[in-house]
Design a protein around this motif. Structure first.
Motif, PDB file in Angstrom:
ATOM      1  N   GLU A  26      17.959 -26.726 -26.092  1.00  0.00           N
ATOM      2  CA  GLU A  26      19.227 -26.201 -26.589  1.00  0.00           C
ATOM      3  C   GLU A  26      18.932 -24.899 -27.317  1.00  0.00           C
ATOM      4  O   GLU A  26      18.056 -24.840 -28.178  1.00  0.00           O
ATOM      5  N   ALA A  66      12.945 -21.150 -28.348  1.00  0.00           N
ATOM      6  CA  ALA A  66      13.234 -22.505 -28.831  1.00  0.00           C
ATOM      7  C   ALA A  66      12.042 -23.053 -29.617  1.00  0.00           C
ATOM      8  O   ALA A  66      10.883 -22.779 -29.289  1.00  0.00           O
ATOM      9  N   THR A 100      18.380 -35.228 -25.922  1.00  0.00           N
ATOM     10  CA  THR A 100      17.728 -34.197 -26.723  1.00  0.00           C
ATOM     11  C   THR A 100      16.748 -34.850 -27.691  1.00  0.00           C
ATOM     12  O   THR A 100      16.964 -35.971 -28.159  1.00  0.00           O
ATOM     13  N   ASP A 103      15.661 -29.811 -30.452  1.00  0.00           N
ATOM     14  CA  ASP A 103      16.302 -28.886 -29.518  1.00  0.00           C
ATOM     15  C   ASP A 103      15.735 -29.003 -28.095  1.00  0.00           C
ATOM     16  O   ASP A 103      16.238 -28.367 -27.173  1.00  0.00           O
TER      17      ASP A 103
END
Length: 158
Positions: A26, A66, A100, A103
């Protein structure tokens, strides 16, 4: 590659089965991911894996930022999603189930799901090679992992 060696090398490497892996996380609250080539386990202590990606990728710069990356080794259950996950970014996760871990994104049904952090990256010809230190590993036996072989997507096993 337009040289004779380039053509021969492309043909030769297409004969080597490579697992089909998705790398995802994410980023700014939205799922970002891509199909990568040449996934390889490198080390058990520390746990390291690597994958290669084209230098022209516009997704990798987002994923590189990320904190954690999810790596999913795909199975025959994902065969209808591989081209979608490699296609236009705005449609990659439409109808794709995942979980998830922070992230990091791991696709549901993956035979192997890894979560880790990028520790190194280097240039290798027309690709970059990313090295990820694995922090979590999960394996669900599946009789038909997806591989890239003979310039097409295939399954191994029964």
């Amino acid at each position: 590659m337009t040289t004779a060696l380039g053509t021969d090398l492309r043909t030769a490497l297409a004969a080597v089965p490579t697992p089909i892996a998705a790398v995802a996380a994410e980023v700014d609250g939205a799922p970002v991911g891509m199909i990568v080539g040449s996934f390889v386990g490198l080390s058990l202590d520390p746990g390291l894996v690597s994958f290669s990606l084209q230098k022209t990728s516009t997704t990798w710069p987002q994923l590189r930022a990320a904190e954690r990356l999810g790596i999913s080794i795909l199975t025959s259950d994902h065969s209808h999603q591989v081209r979608q996950l490699a296609g236009p970014t705005e449609y990659r996760f439409a109808g794709v189930n995942y979980r998830t871990e922070g992230d990091a994104i791991v696709l549901d049904g993956a035979t192997t799901g890894l979560v880790g952090r990028l520790v190194s990256e280097f240039s290798a010809g027309d690709h970059n090679v990313a090295i990820v230190e694995v922090e979590q590993a999960h394996h669900e036996p599946h009789p038909q992992p997806l591989v890239y072989h003979g310039r097409s997507i295939a399954t191994l096993g029964r």
